[in-house]
Design a protein around this motif. Structure first.
Motif, mmCIF file in Angstrom:
data_model
loop_
_atom_site.group_PDB
_atom_site.id
_atom_site.type_symbol
_atom_site.label_atom_id
_atom_site.label_comp_id
_atom_site.label_asym_id
_atom_site.label_seq_id
_atom_site.Cartn_x
_atom_site.Cartn_y
_atom_site.Cartn_z
ATOM 1 N N SER A 159 0.833 -1.200 0.000
ATOM 2 C CA SER A 159 0.000 0.000 0.000
ATOM 3 C C SER A 159 0.867 1.249 0.000
ATOM 4 O O SER A 159 2.029 1.216 0.379
ATOM 5 C CB SER A 159 -0.896 0.034 1.249
ATOM 6 O OG SER A 159 -1.772 -1.058 1.254
ATOM 7 N N GLU A 160 0.247 2.341 -0.444
ATOM 8 C CA GLU A 160 0.902 3.648 -0.431
ATOM 9 C C GLU A 160 -0.076 4.637 0.180
ATOM 10 O O GLU A 160 -1.258 4.647 -0.167
ATOM 11 C CB GLU A 160 1.259 4.062 -1.863
ATOM 12 C CG GLU A 160 1.925 5.401 -1.954
ATOM 13 C CD GLU A 160 2.352 5.733 -3.379
ATOM 14 O OE1 GLU A 160 3.187 5.001 -3.928
ATOM 15 O OE2 GLU A 160 1.817 6.717 -3.921
ATOM 16 N N TYR A 161 0.432 5.456 1.100
ATOM 17 C CA TYR A 161 -0.391 6.439 1.789
ATOM 18 C C TYR A 161 0.226 7.815 1.593
ATOM 19 O O TYR A 161 1.428 7.982 1.784
ATOM 20 C CB TYR A 161 -0.462 6.117 3.289
ATOM 21 C CG TYR A 161 -1.000 4.729 3.554
ATOM 22 C CD1 TYR A 161 -2.349 4.522 3.747
ATOM 23 C CD2 TYR A 161 -0.142 3.630 3.581
ATOM 24 C CE1 TYR A 161 -2.844 3.238 3.970
ATOM 25 C CE2 TYR A 161 -0.628 2.349 3.806
ATOM 26 C CZ TYR A 161 -1.980 2.159 3.997
ATOM 27 O OH TYR A 161 -2.463 0.908 4.216
ATOM 28 N N VAL A 162 -0.583 8.796 1.204
ATOM 29 C CA VAL A 162 -0.088 10.157 0.970
ATOM 30 C C VAL A 162 -0.928 11.131 1.781
ATOM 31 O O VAL A 162 -2.162 11.077 1.756
ATOM 32 C CB VAL A 162 -0.153 10.528 -0.530
ATOM 33 C CG1 VAL A 162 0.292 11.969 -0.755
ATOM 34 C CG2 VAL A 162 0.693 9.580 -1.362
ATOM 35 N N TRP A 163 -0.225 12.017 2.510
ATOM 36 C CA TRP A 163 -0.873 13.086 3.253
ATOM 37 C C TRP A 163 -0.392 14.401 2.649
ATOM 38 O O TRP A 163 0.737 14.820 2.881
ATOM 39 C CB TRP A 163 -0.508 13.011 4.736
ATOM 40 C CG TRP A 163 -1.054 11.789 5.411
ATOM 41 C CD1 TRP A 163 -2.279 11.651 5.981
ATOM 42 C CD2 TRP A 163 -0.387 10.529 5.574
ATOM 43 N NE1 TRP A 163 -2.415 10.379 6.499
ATOM 44 C CE2 TRP A 163 -1.269 9.670 6.250
ATOM 45 C CE3 TRP A 163 0.877 10.036 5.203
ATOM 46 C CZ2 TRP A 163 -0.938 8.366 6.579
ATOM 47 C CZ3 TRP A 163 1.205 8.731 5.526
ATOM 48 C CH2 TRP A 163 0.308 7.911 6.206
ATOM 49 N N ASN A 164 -1.235 15.031 1.835
ATOM 50 C CA ASN A 164 -0.886 16.302 1.195
ATOM 51 C C ASN A 164 -0.968 17.440 2.207
ATOM 52 O O ASN A 164 -1.929 17.521 2.973
ATOM 53 C CB ASN A 164 -1.820 16.588 0.015
ATOM 54 C CG ASN A 164 -1.627 15.594 -1.103
ATOM 55 O OD1 ASN A 164 -0.507 15.285 -1.483
ATOM 56 N ND2 ASN A 164 -2.719 15.062 -1.619
ATOM 57 N N LEU A 166 9.616 6.029 3.842
ATOM 58 C CA LEU A 166 8.998 7.305 4.170
ATOM 59 C C LEU A 166 9.580 8.381 3.269
ATOM 60 O O LEU A 166 10.797 8.455 3.103
ATOM 61 C CB LEU A 166 9.271 7.645 5.637
ATOM 62 C CG LEU A 166 8.790 8.996 6.143
ATOM 63 C CD1 LEU A 166 7.270 9.055 6.137
ATOM 64 C CD2 LEU A 166 9.318 9.251 7.547
ATOM 65 N N TYR A 167 8.719 9.213 2.676
ATOM 66 C CA TYR A 167 9.135 10.271 1.764
ATOM 67 C C TYR A 167 8.513 11.591 2.184
ATOM 68 O O TYR A 167 7.409 11.614 2.727
ATOM 69 C CB TYR A 167 8.649 9.972 0.340
ATOM 70 C CG TYR A 167 9.154 8.692 -0.251
ATOM 71 C CD1 TYR A 167 10.247 8.682 -1.100
ATOM 72 C CD2 TYR A 167 8.517 7.488 0.010
ATOM 73 C CE1 TYR A 167 10.707 7.505 -1.667
ATOM 74 C CE2 TYR A 167 8.965 6.304 -0.544
ATOM 75 C CZ TYR A 167 10.065 6.324 -1.390
ATOM 76 O OH TYR A 167 10.512 5.145 -1.935
ATOM 77 N N VAL A 168 9.211 12.688 1.902
ATOM 78 C CA VAL A 168 8.627 14.021 2.005
ATOM 79 C C VAL A 168 8.722 14.671 0.637
ATOM 80 O O VAL A 168 9.608 14.359 -0.155
ATOM 81 C CB VAL A 168 9.312 14.917 3.057
ATOM 82 C CG1 VAL A 168 9.097 14.384 4.447
ATOM 83 C CG2 VAL A 168 10.761 15.102 2.760
ATOM 84 N N LYS A 169 7.779 15.564 0.352
ATOM 85 C CA LYS A 169 7.748 16.240 -0.946
ATOM 86 C C LYS A 169 7.666 17.739 -0.739
ATOM 87 O O LYS A 169 6.817 18.231 0.003
ATOM 88 C CB LYS A 169 6.554 15.772 -1.757
ATOM 89 C CG LYS A 169 6.478 16.385 -3.142
ATOM 90 C CD LYS A 169 5.263 15.863 -3.880
ATOM 91 C CE LYS A 169 5.157 16.439 -5.265
ATOM 92 N NZ LYS A 169 3.924 15.986 -5.921
ATOM 93 N N THR A 170 8.580 18.438 -1.406
ATOM 94 C CA THR A 170 8.517 19.887 -1.485
ATOM 95 C C THR A 170 8.498 20.222 -2.966
ATOM 96 O O THR A 170 8.136 19.395 -3.790
ATOM 97 C CB THR A 170 9.727 20.537 -0.778
ATOM 98 O OG1 THR A 170 10.911 20.110 -1.431
ATOM 99 C CG2 THR A 170 9.786 20.160 0.690
ATOM 100 N N LYS A 207 4.592 10.789 2.321
ATOM 101 C CA LYS A 207 4.140 9.532 1.724
ATOM 102 C C LYS A 207 4.818 8.371 2.442
ATOM 103 O O LYS A 207 6.004 8.422 2.739
ATOM 104 C CB LYS A 207 4.483 9.508 0.231
ATOM 105 C CG LYS A 207 4.193 8.193 -0.458
ATOM 106 C CD LYS A 207 4.330 8.258 -1.974
ATOM 107 C CE LYS A 207 5.715 8.565 -2.450
ATOM 108 N NZ LYS A 207 5.842 8.457 -3.920
ATOM 109 N N VAL A 208 4.051 7.320 2.700
ATOM 110 C CA VAL A 208 4.581 6.076 3.248
ATOM 111 C C VAL A 208 4.246 4.972 2.259
ATOM 112 O O VAL A 208 3.099 4.831 1.837
ATOM 113 C CB VAL A 208 3.964 5.757 4.633
ATOM 114 C CG1 VAL A 208 4.417 4.383 5.116
ATOM 115 C CG2 VAL A 208 4.333 6.823 5.639
ATOM 116 N N VAL A 209 5.267 4.199 1.877
ATOM 117 C CA VAL A 209 5.088 3.073 0.968
ATOM 118 C C VAL A 209 5.414 1.801 1.739
ATOM 119 O O VAL A 209 6.504 1.673 2.306
ATOM 120 C CB VAL A 209 5.996 3.201 -0.275
ATOM 121 C CG1 VAL A 209 5.847 1.990 -1.172
ATOM 122 C CG2 VAL A 209 5.684 4.488 -1.030
#
Length: 108
Positions: free
Chosen positions: A12-17, A46-50, A85-87
């Motif tokens: 699963s992949e979870y994204v918190w915008n 675990l990922y962060v997006k800018t 995001k968590v994968v």
């Protein structure tokens, strides 16, 4: 609480915008780092997006995690918003775990 029962599931992949933002209210440039404390289980990333796209936090070869920070600068009176995001891989070792996402800044 066991993650496999109540939370994250394998494959699963979870994204918190817009999960959080960092604001620089100083008159100086601020060096910001983002890292985790406490290790993530194997096969969980675990990922962060800018504005630069997704950056993985804490991974060495995808299986062990060592707290290497993501680093960037923010200008004075500027705010940066982050997505997270968590994968979860198929072979993830799910159970109880509680990594802390730590954001810190130093004015230059």
């Amino acid at each position: 609480m066991p993650v496999s029962t109540y939370g994250l599931q394998k494959q699963s992949e979870y994204v918190w915008n817009g999960l959080f933002s960092v604001g620089n209210n100083s008159e100086n440039v601020v060096d910001v780092t983002i890292k985790t404390e406490n290790n993530l289980p194997a096969c969980i990333k675990l990922y962060v997006k800018t504005t630069g796209g997704w950056t993985e936090i804490d991974s060495i070869n995808g299986y062990t995690h060592s707290g290497l920070p993501v680093a960037f600068k923010t200008l004075n009176l500027h705010e940066v918003e982050f997505d997270v995001k968590v994968v979860v891989g198929n072979n993830a070792s799910l159970g109880n775990f509680a990594p802390n996402l730590v954001v810190s800044g130093t004015a230059k």
